[in-house]
Design an enzyme around this catalytic site. Structure first.
Site, mmCIF file in Angstrom:
data_model
loop_
_atom_site.group_PDB
_atom_site.id
_atom_site.type_symbol
_atom_site.label_atom_id
_atom_site.label_comp_id
_atom_site.label_asym_id
_atom_site.label_seq_id
_atom_site.Cartn_x
_atom_site.Cartn_y
_atom_site.Cartn_z
ATOM 1 N N GLY A 180 -27.644 26.659 18.759
ATOM 2 C CA GLY A 180 -27.063 27.807 19.463
ATOM 3 C C GLY A 180 -28.043 28.967 19.473
ATOM 4 O O GLY A 180 -27.674 30.132 19.463
ATOM 5 N N GLY A 191 -27.887 32.161 21.716
ATOM 6 C CA GLY A 191 -26.704 33.020 21.651
ATOM 7 C C GLY A 191 -27.008 34.378 21.036
ATOM 8 O O GLY A 191 -28.170 34.708 20.754
ATOM 9 N N TYR A 229 -10.181 28.032 18.079
ATOM 10 C CA TYR A 229 -11.449 28.471 17.468
ATOM 11 C C TYR A 229 -11.252 28.745 15.982
ATOM 12 O O TYR A 229 -12.034 28.312 15.134
ATOM 13 C CB TYR A 229 -11.919 29.719 18.212
ATOM 14 C CG TYR A 229 -13.065 30.489 17.597
ATOM 15 C CD1 TYR A 229 -12.845 31.728 16.993
ATOM 16 C CD2 TYR A 229 -14.373 30.040 17.688
ATOM 17 C CE1 TYR A 229 -13.886 32.476 16.477
ATOM 18 C CE2 TYR A 229 -15.426 30.787 17.172
ATOM 19 C CZ TYR A 229 -15.173 31.998 16.579
ATOM 20 O OH TYR A 229 -16.211 32.748 16.063
HETATM 21 C C1 AKB Z 1 -14.609 36.101 18.779
HETATM 22 O O1 AKB Z 1 -14.104 37.140 19.196
HETATM 23 O O2 AKB Z 1 -14.266 34.982 19.099
HETATM 24 C C2 AKB Z 1 -15.733 36.247 17.789
HETATM 25 C C3 AKB Z 1 -15.188 36.240 16.407
HETATM 26 C C4 AKB Z 1 -14.398 37.365 15.930
HETATM 27 O O3 AKB Z 1 -15.423 35.325 15.691
HETATM 28 N N1 AKB Z 1 -16.466 37.436 18.081
#
Ligand code: AKB
Length: 337
Positions: A10, A13, A153
């Site tokens: 990555g 990024g 996530y």
């Molecule tokens: C997101 O907003 O997905 C990232 C994080 C807070 O991990 N910046």
């Protein structure tokens, strides 16, 4: 003979941009892997660029055949907002990609006989506060509290923290001879704000978006309420945190995932600094209720005492200094206003 190198995934990024420039200053030979070709400005800092997927085991075999990797910064990930639109792809990149890299690290360690340090940026998204009241009551949360993420996530990041701990401490624990070659170390980053790149696909993006828009003289509608509070950090501190954790003696570490933070701010406070520094900036509010719910499930602040104790984590840009000494002057210079 294979060259000992650090691998950065990555690499193109936000974190990758700053890390590569900083890491090369330490004279570390760097190999990069990214799904897209690298920003040409980064090429002078690296010895080799690989373009492809972190799930591509043939590509990783080529890296293993040519290089002795003993340090990995695994930055490749789909962020929280983007992951909500493609949860399966997010799982494939964020989880299967990380598992493939952990197995790669184990095989590298097997091949050269040294432990492979594996630095993993986790996130405050690993937390999940059920409602605003609990968030206000919780205050600065410690690592083992509220680990009930509400985003794909967040689930990915929390699970990968556990995967890393497994590879570091319990890998193939029932096998006759297998031993772990992975030294897994992770930081749970708050919202990161970079002056040299703009964010893509995150839900804490409203803060950097607001500053960059004002510096460009463009109007901006913030997608969260003014009272929305989460912790933040300026990018240079995030990069120093990764390097400090990598440099820490293994025996000093009491956990494999650490909170880190520099300052906690609500969107109104960030707005007020921005309009003070860029008079005439047009910053409005257009709340996206669904993204708001995600940020409301993240803590207002984190307890990073373990990181400060175990590896002397100390951000240079805490509180107002992040804006006055770094973000505003650097972003202003970027857009020449
Ligand atoms: C997101 O907003 O997905 C990232 C994080 C807070 O991990 N910046």
């Amino acid at each position: 003979m294979r060259t000992p190198v650090a691998l950065v995934t990555g690499a193109g990024g936000e974190i990758g941009h700053g890390l590569i420039a900083r890491l090369s200053k330490e004279g570390r030979p760097i190999v990069t892997l990214d799904i897209a070709p690298l920003d040409p400005a980064l090429r002078p800092h690296i010895v080799r660029e690989f373009t492809g997927s972190i799930t591509d085991t043939t590509l990783l075999d080529r890296i293993l055949a040519e290089f002795e990797v003993d340090l990995i910064f695994h930055l490749a990930a789909l962020l929280s907002t983007r992951s909500e639109f493609t949860p399966i792809t997010a799982h494939q990149v964020n989880v299967e990609g990380t598992l493939t890299l952990l197995e790669f690290a184990q095989r590298e360690g097997d091949s050269h006989g040294r432990r492979v340090q594996f630095l993993y940026p986790s996130s405050i998204a690993a937390y999940g506060l059920p409602d605003i009241e609990s968030k206000q009551l919780a205050g600065a949360v410690a690592e083992d509290d509220w680990n009930t993420p509400r985003t794909m996530y967040g689930c990915n990041k929390l699970y990968c923290e556990h995967l890393g701990r497994y590879y570091a401490r319990y890998y193939k624990q029932l096998a006759a001879t297998a031993s772990s070659c992975v030294d897994f170390r992770s930081v749970r980053f708050p919202g990161l704000i970079s002056a040299v790149t703009v964010p893509a696909g995150g839900t804490s993006d409203y803060a950097p978006e607001m500053i960059h828009a004002a510096a460009k003289g463009e109007p901006y509608a913030c997608f969260v309420r003014p009272d929305t509070r989460i912790p933040f950090m300026a990018m240079p501190d995030a990069i120093e945190a990764l390097l400090a954790l990598a440099a820490a003696p293994r025996e000093a570490l009491t956990r494999t995932a650490y909170n880190v933070s520099a300052f906690s701010a609500d969107a109104q406070e960030i707005h007020d600094v921005v309009v003070e520094k860029f008079p005439g900036a047009q910053i409005g509010w257009k709340v996206d209720a669904k993204r708001q719910a995600i940020v409301d499930s993240w803590p207002a602040d984190v307890d990073d005492s373990a990181a400060r104790r175990d590896w002397r984590f100390a951000p240079a840009f805490d509180g107002r200094r992040a804006f006055d000494d770094y973000l505003i002057p650097t972003i202003r210079r970027r857009y020449q206003r």
